[in-house]
Design a protein around this motif. Sequence first.
Motif, mmCIF file in Angstrom:
data_model
loop_
_atom_site.group_PDB
_atom_site.id
_atom_site.type_symbol
_atom_site.label_atom_id
_atom_site.label_comp_id
_atom_site.label_asym_id
_atom_site.label_seq_id
_atom_site.Cartn_x
_atom_site.Cartn_y
_atom_site.Cartn_z
ATOM 1 N N ASP A 263 -0.967 6.292 -2.341
ATOM 2 C CA ASP A 263 -1.188 7.725 -2.192
ATOM 3 C C ASP A 263 0.040 8.466 -2.712
ATOM 4 N N TRP B 246 -3.922 0.832 -0.921
ATOM 5 C CA TRP B 246 -5.129 0.021 -1.019
ATOM 6 C C TRP B 246 -4.828 -1.145 -1.955
ATOM 7 N N ARG C 193 -7.285 -2.242 4.557
ATOM 8 C CA ARG C 193 -6.664 -1.973 3.254
ATOM 9 C C ARG C 193 -6.998 -3.056 2.240
ATOM 10 N N ASN D 297 -11.611 6.750 1.614
ATOM 11 C CA ASN D 297 -10.227 6.295 1.484
ATOM 12 C C ASN D 297 -10.053 5.467 0.209
ATOM 13 N N LEU E 290 -1.458 8.168 3.150
ATOM 14 C CA LEU E 290 -2.272 6.985 3.405
ATOM 15 C C LEU E 290 -1.515 5.710 3.037
ATOM 16 N N ASP E 291 -1.821 4.634 3.746
ATOM 17 C CA ASP E 291 -1.292 3.328 3.360
ATOM 18 C C ASP E 291 -1.937 2.882 2.052
ATOM 19 N N GLN F 19 -8.482 7.393 8.814
ATOM 20 C CA GLN F 19 -7.810 6.430 7.951
ATOM 21 C C GLN F 19 -6.303 6.650 7.874
ATOM 22 N N PHE F 20 -5.839 7.788 8.346
ATOM 23 C CA PHE F 20 -4.412 8.087 8.277
ATOM 24 C C PHE F 20 -3.672 7.425 9.437
#
Length: 230
Positions: free
Chosen positions: A165, A173, A148, A100, A170-171, A47-48
């Motif tokens: 985050d 959500w 996302r 995530n 992380l992007d 997920q990164f």
Amino acid sequence: MDTADTAARASGPMEKAGAPRAGRTRNSLFWAAFVAGGATLGGFVSQFPYGLLYVGVLVVLAAAGIGAGVAGTFWNRAGAATLVGFGAMALGVFAGSNLNESYLKLLGERVDAVVAESREYTNSKGDTRFYCRVVEPSGESHELDAIRNCHAQVAPGGHVVLFKDRLGGLDPWMETSGSRALDPLGLGITGGLFLLIGGTMFSAGQRRRSDLEVDELRRRRYGTPRRSRG
């Protein structure tokens, strides 16, 4: 731990030497935790950004391959090997997105934002994707996709909430309601797959068979093979 050493620990000949039952149980628990935990970790790593998607996929595939190899080759449990191999890959897929989302919703910073652009597009493979560009009050913008939680129901100009985050790895959500409620179905599937893989691996380790035991089982089932007169 060296791969060759770990494979040797899982092999049947050790059992023929009369390893204690407690040692077999510890060995089975190790492999159950290693395979199920490895697939879960690989899914989350995928997920990164910055190319870690490929690293996570490789970790999931390694966990699936090693688990299937140990159960099928060293423990002579073909059915368990098949289930562990496919189950570990499925666990990587579900664990990635659900962990995530859970991490960002529980521990992420809640920030209001506005959808500046949302549209469908077709990538080079011909797959249709959805894209959102959201802007925070500070002017910082983010380009998000379906991973996302950017979907067609989000119209330009609409208000959304981002869970960011705090560590910046992380992007964000995106949520239209801003609720921190978790997805019980996704987490249930992830937990079920984790228990299924771990339990199957542990059971296979407890019921492992040596090569001699497999040969004896074949003789009982099919009889002694006849020698060729040639």
